[in-house]
Write an enzyme that holds these catalytic residues in place. Structure first.
Site, PDB file in Angstrom:
ATOM      1  N   SER A  36       0.694  -1.242   0.177  1.00 18.84           N
ATOM      2  CA  SER A  36      -0.051   0.114  -0.445  1.00 18.84           C
ATOM      3  C   SER A  36       0.521   0.990  -0.329  1.00 18.84           C
ATOM      4  O   SER A  36       1.395   1.721  -1.175  1.00 18.84           O
ATOM      5  CB  SER A  36      -1.052   0.102   1.194  1.00 18.84           C
ATOM      6  OG  SER A  36      -2.365   0.812   1.375  1.00 18.84           O
TER       7      SER A  36
ATOM      8  N   ASP B 104      -9.348  -4.734  -5.675  1.00 20.14           N
ATOM      9  CA  ASP B 104      -8.216  -4.146  -4.819  1.00 20.14           C
ATOM     10  C   ASP B 104      -8.891  -2.311  -4.301  1.00 20.14           C
ATOM     11  O   ASP B 104      -9.602  -1.706  -5.007  1.00 20.14           O
ATOM     12  CB  ASP B 104      -6.870  -3.230  -4.722  1.00 20.14           C
ATOM     13  CG  ASP B 104      -5.929  -3.002  -3.380  1.00 20.14           C
ATOM     14  OD1 ASP B 104      -6.760  -2.559  -2.540  1.00 20.14           O
ATOM     15  OD2 ASP B 104      -5.080  -3.591  -2.913  1.00 20.14           O
TER      16      ASP B 104
ATOM     17  N   HIS C  74      -6.940  -5.613  -0.466  1.00 16.49           N
ATOM     18  CA  HIS C  74      -6.377  -5.174  -0.927  1.00 16.49           C
ATOM     19  C   HIS C  74      -5.013  -5.566  -0.144  1.00 16.49           C
ATOM     20  O   HIS C  74      -4.438  -6.718   0.727  1.00 16.49           O
ATOM     21  CB  HIS C  74      -6.270  -3.795   0.419  1.00 16.49           C
ATOM     22  CG  HIS C  74      -5.298  -2.812   0.619  1.00 16.49           C
ATOM     23  ND1 HIS C  74      -4.967  -2.666  -0.470  1.00 16.49           N
ATOM     24  CD2 HIS C  74      -4.572  -2.525   1.605  1.00 16.49           C
ATOM     25  CE1 HIS C  74      -4.039  -1.430  -0.232  1.00 16.49           C
ATOM     26  NE2 HIS C  74      -3.792  -1.681   1.064  1.00 16.49           N
TER      27      HIS C  74
END
Length: 584
Positions: free
Chosen positions: A299, A525, A553
């Site tokens: 991320s 995602d 995710h």
């Protein structure tokens, strides 16, 4: 997102929420001259300016990506970096570059080590046992301001490692640095609670597993903003204001939050940029005696890793960027794209839910959003009881639902929480929200949300600077997500009241000359839309895209043998998967 009132990427949410809903308490996350010369090469170099830039994502007790988000940059303007080719400078208006092709390039820093930084690169780490058995901790010193390093201002950054488990020094491939995202997720906590024990055995056998809490985060000079009781009030404020009075209350909440950060964190707020954090990573690389950086970032951690590659392309070893951010987008576009991502994730949840007899949203996936919106509206008018003094407001209910969008493993928890909420009991949904915010059973908050806002608001100019700008943008946000569009549009106003001006701008990262970099993208995602991974992989001169066709995710270590085998092979042999590789 601009501040992540609601959004954080890669986090503790799922595991924590499972504990909370089962009635358990949410535990706290505890958190050489030769190498330098080899890294920078010969030359007497001039001191190079500090940089800044940005990201999104969180940390995970179970290592499964859960949320958080932000913008790009801090700690010195890009103009002072000597790093942005064609940049319009810090004065660029919000909305800035827009799409990737319009953004300037992030250029490398000089390869020669500036004399003023030699003492940082020559430092030796003193390791001591800490945390879980087998882990060691140390403290790394870094300058507050890379432009003007002063020993009196030095930061102390928390570092942890677990040595390679393989037999014999010959099996060791060096250090593997990990970061779970946020910005604001504790990398040390992630290492000790997951990566150091949960990454594939072959990887742990060959690498010393290493993590450093970025500046401003957890054990590394943490940014603080509010008392716990004030943070409770902040998370409850109505984020879908219906009139001037409610709008004023929301603006006041954002302003008070920003003022609290300024009062409690002082000059640190101007030096928590992603560029500065990436430079800290290079100091740690040298202290670990590694010629090149090997790294797995999730991320926001992808933005941190890509920024490192852009600044130090010749020192890139094996970089895995999982759940990628697109550094070339402005803040409004980032927020709107992520809003659409959450709608995509909710649609998948609704379709799965509708196939189950006990689905609280009914048997028609197309009507699920309207039913959920009706629940939010009910909580807005009359917050739901939870069996405690705190009630479930619309804002907390929305956060609870969003938290479960990061991983399909949480969908069962969400069905249970929604079923209770429709019956008037908001307690399970409140626990999901609390887990997202890292609020424990005693009412204490970790610093994740404070660091998240501090990094994001420094890394990019704000998406919006006034309620009027938000109202103008709401139709586009609602088009992106009928369910979440309005609250996420208002969430993007947070940085409009930040006490430190943004120093970053959107930019592309080519990292010319870097070794192959593996970018991993998940097609559905919610927090880092798949298009961002495609864009980052195309920007990087040596980028290679690996696709996971699925939900949730991030993708690595989340159950796909195809993804894990591809990443493991790359980490162990430097061989990336073939172009166009797709896993399911």
């Amino acid at each position: 997102m601009d501040s992540s009132r609601l959004l954080r990427t890669s986090g503790t949410v799922i595991a924590a929420a499972a504990l909370l809903i089962s009635g358990s308490a949410l535990g706290d996350t505890s958190p050489r001259a030769t190498a330098a010369a080899r890294a920078y090469g010969p030359g007497d170099g001039q001191p190079s300016p500090a940089g800044s830039r940005h990201g999104r994502a969180g940390e995970g007790r179970d290592g499964r990506g859960l949320p958080s988000f932000g913008g790009f940059g801090a700690g010195g303007s890009f103009g002072s970096l000597g790093g942005l080719d064609g940049a319009s400078g810090p004065g660029q208006a919000a909305g800035g570059a827009g799409r990737p092709g319009d953004a300037p390039l992030l250029a490398p820093l000089p390869t020669a080590l500036p004399p003023a930084l030699r003492r940082y690169y020559a430092q030796k780490l003193t390791w001591r046992p800490c945390g879980t058995s087998g882990f060691e901790c140390a403290t790394l010193k870094a300058p507050l301001d890379y432009d003007h390093p002063r020993e009196a201002d030095d930061l102390k950054l928390a570092v942890s490692r677990k040595k390679a488990t393989g037999a014999g020094h010959a099996r060791r491939l060096g250090s593997l640095m990990v970061n779970p995202g946020g910005p604001g997720g504790s990398a040390v906590g992630y290492l000790q609670h997951y990566a150091g024990v949960g990454y594939p055995a072959a990887v742990r056998a060959h690498y010393d597993m290493v993590a450093m809490d970025p500046r401003g985060v957890a054990g590394s000079e943490p940014v603080t903003c509010l008392s716990d009781t004030a943070m409770d009030r902040y998370t409850e404020v109505d984020q879908t204001p219906d009139d001037a009075g409610e709008t004023g209350e929301l603006v006041a909440a954002y302003s008070d939050f920003a003022d609290g950060c300024a009062a409690r964190s002082g000059k640190l707020l101007g030096h928590v940029s992603t560029i500065e954090a990436a430079r800290d990573m290079d100091v740690l690389r040298a202290a670990l005696d590694d010629a090149k950086l090997t790294y797995v970032g999730a991320s926001y951690g992808t933005f941190l890793g890509a920024t490192y590659a852009g600044l130090f392309p010749s020192r890139v070893g094996r970089l895995v960027l999982d759940g990628a951010l697109d550094p070339a987008l402005d803040s409004e576009q980032v927020n709107r794209d992520q809003t659409a991502g959450f709608q995509t994730a909710f649609d998948s949840f609704a379709q799965d839910c509708a196939r189950r007899k006990d689905c609280p949203l009914g048997t028609d996936p197309a009507a699920a959003g309207d039913r959920l919106s009706a629940l939010f509206k009910k909580a807005d008018a009359t917050p739901l009881a939870t069996g405690k003094s705190r009630k479930l407001t619309e804002s907390l209910a929305t956060t609870g639902v969003i938290s479960a969008m990061y991983d399909e493993a949480a969908w069962g928890l969400l069905r249970t929480a929604l079923r209770s909420a429709f019956l008037g009991d908001g307690a399970p949904l409140l626990k999901l929200s609390d887990a997202y915010y890292e609020r424990d059973s005693r009412g204490a908050y970790q610093n994740l949300m404070y660091a998240n806002a501090a990094v994001n608001c420094l890394d990019l100019p704000p998406a919006f600077r006034s309620p009027a700008e938000v109202r103008n943008a709401i139709p586009a946000f609602r088009k992106a997500s009928p369910v979440f569009g309005t609250p996420l549009a208002w969430a993007a106003l947070t940085c409009g009241y930040w006490p430190v001006p943004a120093t970053g701008v959107p930019h592309r990262i080519p990292a010319e000359g870097a070794a192959p970099i593996l970018v991993v993208g998940t097609t559905r995602d919610p927090a880092t839309p798949y298009g961002w991974a495609r864009s980052l992989a195309s920007q990087l001169s040596s980028g290679r895209l690996l696709t996971y066709d699925g939900d949730g995710h991030t993708a690595y270590t989340r159950g796909s043998a195809c993804i894990d085998n591809a990443v493991n092979t790359y980490l162990l042999t430097s061989t990336p998967p073939p172009a166009g590789r797709k896993c399911s």
